[in-house]
Write a protein that holds these residues in place. Sequence first.
Motif, PDB file in Angstrom:
ATOM      1  N   ARG A 187       4.947   7.170  -7.946  1.00  0.00           N
ATOM      2  CA  ARG A 187       5.374   8.453  -8.517  1.00  0.00           C
ATOM      3  C   ARG A 187       4.643   9.612  -7.813  1.00  0.00           C
ATOM      4  O   ARG A 187       5.241  10.654  -7.537  1.00  0.00           O
ATOM      5  CB  ARG A 187       5.081   8.474 -10.022  1.00  0.00           C
ATOM      6  CG  ARG A 187       5.721   9.660 -10.756  1.00  0.00           C
ATOM      7  CD  ARG A 187       5.351   9.611 -12.233  1.00  0.00           C
ATOM      8  NE  ARG A 187       5.901   8.451 -12.905  1.00  0.00           N
ATOM      9  CZ  ARG A 187       7.056   8.439 -13.556  1.00  0.00           C
ATOM     10  NH1 ARG A 187       7.781   9.554 -13.623  1.00  0.00           N
ATOM     11  NH2 ARG A 187       7.485   7.357 -14.165  1.00  0.00           N
ATOM     12  N   ALA A 188       3.338   9.432  -7.516  1.00  0.00           N
ATOM     13  CA  ALA A 188       2.563  10.481  -6.843  1.00  0.00           C
ATOM     14  C   ALA A 188       3.070  10.693  -5.421  1.00  0.00           C
ATOM     15  O   ALA A 188       3.201  11.835  -4.948  1.00  0.00           O
ATOM     16  CB  ALA A 188       1.080  10.118  -6.837  1.00  0.00           C
ATOM     17  N   LEU A 198       4.706  14.077  -3.703  1.00  0.00           N
ATOM     18  CA  LEU A 198       4.175  14.693  -2.487  1.00  0.00           C
ATOM     19  C   LEU A 198       5.249  14.822  -1.409  1.00  0.00           C
ATOM     20  O   LEU A 198       5.308  15.830  -0.698  1.00  0.00           O
ATOM     21  CB  LEU A 198       3.001  13.867  -1.957  1.00  0.00           C
ATOM     22  CG  LEU A 198       1.712  13.900  -2.787  1.00  0.00           C
ATOM     23  CD1 LEU A 198       0.690  12.927  -2.222  1.00  0.00           C
ATOM     24  CD2 LEU A 198       1.133  15.306  -2.832  1.00  0.00           C
ATOM     25  N   ARG A 199       6.092  13.806  -1.267  1.00  0.00           N
ATOM     26  CA  ARG A 199       7.144  13.860  -0.246  1.00  0.00           C
ATOM     27  C   ARG A 199       8.145  14.983  -0.538  1.00  0.00           C
ATOM     28  O   ARG A 199       8.769  15.527   0.389  1.00  0.00           O
ATOM     29  CB  ARG A 199       7.877  12.522  -0.164  1.00  0.00           C
ATOM     30  CG  ARG A 199       7.046  11.388   0.450  1.00  0.00           C
ATOM     31  CD  ARG A 199       7.903  10.162   0.740  1.00  0.00           C
ATOM     32  NE  ARG A 199       7.121   9.030   1.205  1.00  0.00           N
ATOM     33  CZ  ARG A 199       6.697   8.877   2.462  1.00  0.00           C
ATOM     34  NH1 ARG A 199       6.997   9.794   3.368  1.00  0.00           N
ATOM     35  NH2 ARG A 199       5.987   7.806   2.802  1.00  0.00           N
ATOM     36  N   ILE A 250      -4.269  12.875   3.386  1.00  0.00           N
ATOM     37  CA  ILE A 250      -3.305  12.010   2.689  1.00  0.00           C
ATOM     38  C   ILE A 250      -2.477  11.193   3.673  1.00  0.00           C
ATOM     39  O   ILE A 250      -1.874  11.729   4.608  1.00  0.00           O
ATOM     40  CB  ILE A 250      -2.387  12.856   1.787  1.00  0.00           C
ATOM     41  CG1 ILE A 250      -3.228  13.546   0.700  1.00  0.00           C
ATOM     42  CG2 ILE A 250      -1.299  12.001   1.153  1.00  0.00           C
ATOM     43  CD1 ILE A 250      -2.450  14.533  -0.155  1.00  0.00           C
ATOM     44  N   ASP A 251      -2.463   9.892   3.436  1.00  0.00           N
ATOM     45  CA  ASP A 251      -1.644   8.963   4.225  1.00  0.00           C
ATOM     46  C   ASP A 251      -0.498   8.511   3.319  1.00  0.00           C
ATOM     47  O   ASP A 251      -0.642   7.600   2.503  1.00  0.00           O
ATOM     48  CB  ASP A 251      -2.503   7.770   4.661  1.00  0.00           C
ATOM     49  CG  ASP A 251      -1.728   6.780   5.541  1.00  0.00           C
ATOM     50  OD1 ASP A 251      -0.488   6.870   5.591  1.00  0.00           O
ATOM     51  OD2 ASP A 251      -2.380   5.918   6.148  1.00  0.00           O
ATOM     52  N   LEU A 252       0.658   9.157   3.470  1.00  0.00           N
ATOM     53  CA  LEU A 252       1.789   8.846   2.600  1.00  0.00           C
ATOM     54  C   LEU A 252       2.340   7.450   2.857  1.00  0.00           C
ATOM     55  O   LEU A 252       2.768   6.759   1.921  1.00  0.00           O
ATOM     56  CB  LEU A 252       2.890   9.888   2.786  1.00  0.00           C
ATOM     57  CG  LEU A 252       2.576  11.302   2.266  1.00  0.00           C
ATOM     58  CD1 LEU A 252       3.709  12.258   2.616  1.00  0.00           C
ATOM     59  CD2 LEU A 252       2.354  11.280   0.760  1.00  0.00           C
ATOM     60  N   ASP A 253       2.326   7.016   4.097  1.00  0.00           N
ATOM     61  CA  ASP A 253       2.870   5.690   4.414  1.00  0.00           C
ATOM     62  C   ASP A 253       2.057   4.577   3.747  1.00  0.00           C
ATOM     63  O   ASP A 253       2.618   3.563   3.324  1.00  0.00           O
ATOM     64  CB  ASP A 253       2.893   5.487   5.927  1.00  0.00           C
ATOM     65  CG  ASP A 253       3.899   6.405   6.612  1.00  0.00           C
ATOM     66  OD1 ASP A 253       4.878   6.801   5.943  1.00  0.00           O
ATOM     67  OD2 ASP A 253       3.684   6.737   7.792  1.00  0.00           O
TER      68      ASP A 253
END
Length: 429
Positions: A297-298, A302-303, A270-273
Amino acid sequence: MPKIAEELTALDVKRLAHPGGKRNVLLSVGGVTGLYLQITPKGGRSWVLRIKVGALRRDIGLGGFPTVTLSQARDKAREARAKIERGIDPVEERKATKAALVAAQRRGLTFADAVNRALAAKLDAYKNAKHRQQWENTLATYATPDLGKMLVQDITTQDVLRVLQPIWMDKTETAKRVRGRIEAVLSWATVAGHRTGDNPARWAGNLKELLPAPSKVAKDGNHPALTLDDAPRWFAALQTREGFGARALEFAALTATRSQEVRGALWDEIDLDNALWIIPAQRMKMDREHRVPLSARAVEMLRALPKLEGNPLVFPAARGGQLSDMTLSATMKRMHESDISEGGTGYLDRVSKRPAVPHGLRSTFRDWVSELTTYPGDMAEVALAHKISNSVEASYRRGDMIEKRRRMMGDWADFMGGNVNGGKVVRLG
């Protein structure tokens, strides 16, 4: 008339000594005919009952001295003589008892250990590593939680039913595989000498009488799904629940991905950025890498999740491993029951009237695309990682199409969150 040996006391026995020489000696202690204390040249001492059993003369060991006292040795000797009078050979009886114990210990194998040993014996027959992994994973997910600690000889048909019934109607194909694999493990255990009797996972003449035929279940349709009217209130109820199971179910709903893909999700994927989740091919049903654009929202959800030190899983179980599929199913089941207890109607499939299940969330997403949006159907199929034509899939794998899919997933998240006015969503009717 044979000479009766003098009955020695415990102190007398303690004072007995080897007279010398290289052989063991037998010294009569009296009290019971034929009872002797055997002494070795090095001073070792043990009890022996010398007696005729049928046509054979037996020297029956009764244990070592002083662990077995004089009084205990006499009791054992009397018990042995009584058995012989009843026609029982104590030596043969002891051998039979020991053999039965060894056999029982061989059968004392847990189902979890039997799975590992059966797989080690059979896995070379499978075509590829993924097939072997699937074999292991289905048992670990569905069978081992209930049967793992049970001894294979103790497993009954009712125990197998306890595994199969929760998934037989909603995951029929999976349930069929689980049944067959349990049967294979128990069959191996029988041949290997760890259990006896009929196989409790056998279908013909056994489970066939207790479960509906898979072909009939299949005719009932797809996995029970949330209706579009129920989806937003279900999602709102889900967000009030705590725990990794609830968050995994929320993530599955927001991404329209399969349960196993969510439960096996790793932080490295997962690449949140860049709001992107890349699921490697080996974890996908179609054996192809799947890129999932994440809605705001997802990403927010996750954060907010805690990251457990040393654990790469996004949604770990309480003991650190992967969540079971039953965890997500149980969460949905409890939500359905809770809604009914509060005076609601629960969360039922529109056609089958059965309670919605996690896999049905993908059907709800597909219905939303078809009925409430103008997004192309092929785009939804790519989002669901369904098999489509190579040319269509190639177009959706380009960067600009990822962004279009991102907007679609954002609108889907807004819909689940109670906002139906964003993006390309249209009101119908």
